[in-house]
Every structure is written in C-alpha cells, then in structure tokens.
Design an enzyme around this catalytic site. Structure first.
Site, PDB file in Angstrom:
ATOM      1  N   TYR A 130       0.835  -1.200   0.000  1.00 25.11           N
ATOM      2  CA  TYR A 130       0.000   0.000   0.000  1.00 25.11           C
ATOM      3  C   TYR A 130       0.872   1.252   0.000  1.00 25.11           C
ATOM      4  O   TYR A 130       0.680   2.173  -0.803  1.00 25.11           O
ATOM      5  CB  TYR A 130      -0.920  -0.010   1.216  1.00 25.11           C
ATOM      6  N   LYS A 169       1.169   4.157  -2.960  1.00 21.94           N
ATOM      7  CA  LYS A 169       0.845   5.554  -2.669  1.00 21.94           C
ATOM      8  C   LYS A 169       2.039   6.467  -2.959  1.00 21.94           C
ATOM      9  O   LYS A 169       1.869   7.586  -3.467  1.00 21.94           O
ATOM     10  CB  LYS A 169       0.386   5.704  -1.214  1.00 21.94           C
TER      11      LYS A 169
END
Length: 283
Positions: free
Chosen positions: A126, A130
């Site tokens: 994640y 990002k």
C-alpha cells in the site's frame, strides 16, 4: 465561482468535503468509482473535459492495506496510474490537483515527527503504491499540484478506528489495543476543511502534511474514545502489535509534522483531543 470535482464519492473525505463545499455554495461535483474510473485514460480525459474543474480533489484510493500485499497490481492501478492520468489530463486542460497521500510512505522507525522532505521508505505494498502516486502527480503536474499526506483518519461514513472502538465498547467487557503504534488521530471533517482552504489559497505547489496536532498511541486514542463516550477507559487493555498478525507491516511511528502547512500560511490544525471531542459530541 470555483468549480470543484471530487473523486472517491462515498468515502470519508469525499463525503465531508462535498458537504462543506455545498454548504458554502460552491460549484461541486463528487463522483464514485462507478461514475468515474480514474484508471481509464479516455474516461479521465472526457470527464475532466465535461466538468472543467478549477480544483480536483483526488480522494479515491485503494486502502485495503492487507489485501494490497497480494494484489499490489490492483492497488497500483488506483493509487499510481489513476493519479498520474488525472495529473496528465489537468496538465493539458488546466486546473489544480489536490492529491491525498499517507504516512505509510515512511518507514515508521523515526522518533520525531516526519517533515515533508524526510526520506521515504514504505514498508508495505500500500505504501509503495501511494508513494508511486505521489511521484507521478508531481512529475506530471509540478506547478499545479499538491500532495497532502495525512494519517489515522476517522469520522466515517466508511470503516474507521473510532467507530470500531465504539462498537467494541458495546460488545465486549474489555478491548485490547496496541501501545506500540503511535500516530496523529485526524478528524476527517478537519482534513476536508484544510484541503478546501488549500484549494482556495495561492500556496505554491508541492508536498504538505495535514494531521490534527499532537500524537497518541492506538491505546491512548482508544482510551480517550471510551472516556468521551462515557465508558470506563480502564476497559481498554494494553497489548502490542505482536498480538495481531497481519499480512502487511504497519508503521510503528506515524507522526507527521504540519510545520510546512502552517509555514504556508494555512491554519494550524487543532489538537486531536479537541477534534475527537467535537466528533463525539455530534449526533
């Protein structure tokens, strides 16, 4: 009148930003993933050409942190490809981009609040996706984009830590919460207010942090939730992250500094305790 377009409708941030802009009389449209697939270049071009936003707030994200470990390619499409396409379209059509990012771009091993230019080193899929999204936005739209990192956002309508603690307070006699994860609890309504102020201000493009002031462990945060809800905070019992095995490694230190935010002339975020009390005083 400023024209706003918000992605990620139905999520915490998009919901609050849309409500605040509507209440202020702004021209605002919020679209969910079914109405606006930000990973499709043709759809992005056509949608931005239709709405011609002065400010695009990208609140869309793949946030299933554990699932991203197995499906990093899916997370990357939403968290990197989507923001890149938005920035590229705006570069030719005009308009500013406010892109929301996360504390997960850092390693989580610091002892002082992370500043905007501290080294990044994401420890899970994640965070990697990002960070890739941040870089794509800044590369494609360097003069008209802001990346705003935040952390520990709560307030609903989607799942969040505060609502989980309030539910567990009703269901269990005691709740075990970790003491070795420290961050900045951030009320989504405050984040929305801050982003709207940024969208209206003439702040030079770049990266900023917005979190409510102060810091707390998950344990401290949970105890304050119980106290403000009229429950005995002693029912929250301390434990550590080894008690909770997850697919993705969580950062132990998620404290972000809002010093650059304030230096840009934007309002200093209020204390996390005051924001939480405000949230829990509302119907």
């Amino acid at each position: 009148m400023t024209r706003w377009l918000i992605t990620g409708a139905g999520g915490q941030l998009a919901t609050h930003a849309f409500e605040q802009l509507t209440d202020a009389g702004d021209n605002v449209v919020a679209l969910d993933e079914h109405q606006f697939d930000i990973t499709d270049a043709d759809i992005v071009t056509a949608t931005l050409a239709e709405h011609r936003p002065d400010v695009l707030l990208n609140a869309a994200a793949y946030t299933a942190v554990d699932a991203a470990e197995e499906h990093e390619d899916v997370a990357s499409r939403v968290n990197e490809l989507g923001p890149r396409l938005l920035a590229q379209a705006l570069s030719s059509q005009g308009g500013r981009l406010l892109h929301v990012s996360t504390d997960y771009v850092f390693a989580g091993d610091a002892t002082a609040p992370y500043e905007i230019d501290d080294p990044v080193d994401p420890q899970n899929a994640y965070g990697r996706t990002k960070l890739a999204g941040e870089r794509a936005v800044r590369a494609a739209l360097p003069d008209r984009s802001h990346v705003v990192r935040t952390a520990w956002v709560y307030g609903g309508p989607s799942a969040n830590f505060v609502d989980t603690m309030l539910r567990l307070e009703q269901e269990r006699d005691t709740v075990n919460v970790v003491t070795d994860e420290v961050g900045c609890p951030t009320y989504v309504a405050d984040l929305a207010t801050g982003l709207i102020a940024l969208g209206r201000a003439g702040v030079p493009a770049g990266t900023l942090h917005f979190v409510n002031s102060g810091q707390a462990s998950r344990f401290d945060f949970a105890r304050e939730i119980f106290r403000l809800a009229g429950a005995d905070p002693e029912r929250v019992r301390p434990t550590d992250s080894s008690s909770f095995v997850t697919a993705a490694k969580r950062p132990a230190w998620s404290v972000l500094s809002s010093a650059a935010w304030v230096a840009a002339g934007l309002a200093k975020p209020r204390r996390w305790q005051d924001a939480l009390a405000d949230k829990l005083s509302r119907p």
